[in-house]
Design a protein around this motif. Structure first.
Motif, PDB file in Angstrom:
ATOM      1  N   LEU A  95       0.975  -1.581  -0.101  1.00 15.79           N
ATOM      2  CA  LEU A  95      -0.132   0.403  -0.160  1.00 15.79           C
ATOM      3  C   LEU A  95       1.164   1.252  -0.228  1.00 15.79           C
ATOM      4  CD1 LEU A  95      -2.717   1.221   0.201  1.00 15.79           C
ATOM      5  CD2 LEU A  95      -2.986   0.714   2.392  1.00 15.79           C
ATOM      6  N   LEU A 142       1.980   2.157  -3.227  1.00 19.42           N
ATOM      7  CA  LEU A 142       0.807   3.052  -4.471  1.00 19.42           C
ATOM      8  C   LEU A 142       0.382   4.525  -3.611  1.00 19.42           C
ATOM      9  CD1 LEU A 142      -1.599   0.806  -4.785  1.00 19.42           C
ATOM     10  CD2 LEU A 142      -0.381   1.223  -6.412  1.00 19.42           C
ATOM     11  N   VAL A 176      -8.071   3.816  -2.096  1.00 19.70           N
ATOM     12  CA  VAL A 176      -6.774   3.306  -2.443  1.00 19.70           C
ATOM     13  C   VAL A 176      -7.316   2.118  -2.119  1.00 19.70           C
ATOM     14  CG1 VAL A 176      -4.209   3.221  -2.296  1.00 19.70           C
ATOM     15  CG2 VAL A 176      -5.476   5.835  -3.049  1.00 19.70           C
ATOM     16  N   PRO A 194      -5.390  -1.899  -3.569  1.00 19.78           N
ATOM     17  CA  PRO A 194      -5.219  -2.286  -4.932  1.00 19.78           C
ATOM     18  C   PRO A 194      -5.819  -3.346  -5.578  1.00 19.78           C
ATOM     19  CG  PRO A 194      -3.423  -2.016  -3.057  1.00 19.78           C
ATOM     20  CD  PRO A 194      -4.289  -1.531  -2.439  1.00 19.78           C
ATOM     21  N   TYR A 195      -5.907  -4.301  -4.340  1.00 17.55           N
ATOM     22  CA  TYR A 195      -6.865  -5.932  -4.538  1.00 17.55           C
ATOM     23  C   TYR A 195      -8.052  -5.844  -4.507  1.00 17.55           C
ATOM     24  CZ  TYR A 195      -6.809 -10.880  -4.497  1.00 17.55           C
ATOM     25  OH  TYR A 195      -6.676 -12.444  -4.454  1.00 17.55           O
TER      26      TYR A 195
END
Length: 220
Positions: free
Chosen positions: A13, A16, A179, A181-182
């Motif tokens: 995390l 990013l 945010v 990502p997965y």
């Protein structure tokens, strides 16, 4: 894909978020962890961003006899209910009053323990990055984001390593940016996406805050 543990998830995390900061999207960041599990993730984020770390204590309100089934959340003095869940289970706010009171006491206990006399963070004009270890229904995170917005940050960002697509969609209007990502289509539970998802203790939280250097989000 599964993360080994919360630290690995936090580093993914942080990568990013570091890129976002380099692009100017995260001015003057403050990292706010949702304890307990979110703290281990947030430590990595705060380290990568060289940002102060604090906690944001929010408590899930579980259904009677089904405590893991969230029907609301408590942040500060405010209670946010999931009206659809209440209707589905035939619950009323008055019936949940004892649960809310119990969770309020636990919230206050954790606030005292984790803050140890420190005031709530000053977020005015800053980027508040709310971090947790995952996003299932989104109820607790939504209460956290609304509590943060009342503190007048410049921007509000919710950052989680893994979450259900439905919860991410639900929370996009609550933050300037989400945010995550997965986002596995078949989500089920946060713990399924970690090899090591051991529950953290109060001592773990305090150790993590000390590891972060005890930096307070107040202004110099």
């Amino acid at each position: 894909m599964r993360f080994h543990d919360r630290a690995e998830a936090g580093r993914a995390l942080a990568e990013l978020l570091s890129a976002m900061r380099e692009q100017g999207a995260l001015p003057d960041p403050v990292v706010l962890a949702l304890p307990r599990g979110g703290v281990a993730v947030a430590v990595e984020v705060a380290r990568a961003l060289d940002a102060p770390l604090d906690v944001l204590v929010v408590r899930k309100i579980g259904a009677p006899h089904q405590e893991e089934y969230g029907v609301g959340a408590l942040a500060g003095e405010d209670v946010l209910y999931d009206e659809a869940a209440l209707e589905r289970l035939g619950l009323t706010e008055s019936r949940l009053a004892p649960v809310v009171e119990r969770e309020r006491r636990e919230l206050q206990r954790r606030e005292r323990l984790y803050r140890q006399g420190r005031p709530a963070p000053d977020l005015r004009g800053r980027t508040a990055i709310v971090v947790d270890d995952g996003l299932a229904t989104g109820g607790t995170a939504r209460a956290a984001l609304r509590a943060v917005r009342r503190l007048a940050p410049r921007r509000t960002v919710l950052a989680v390593p893994v979450g259900s697509p439905e919860a991410v969609t639900l929370l996009r209007p609550e933050a300037d940016e989400v945010v995550c990502p997965y986002q596995p289509v078949t989500f089920m539970a946060v713990g399924l996406w970690y090899e090591d998802f051991e529950q953290l203790s109060d001592d773990d939280v305090l150790d993590a805050l000390r590891t972060a250097g005890g930096r307070h989000p107040g202004r110099a």
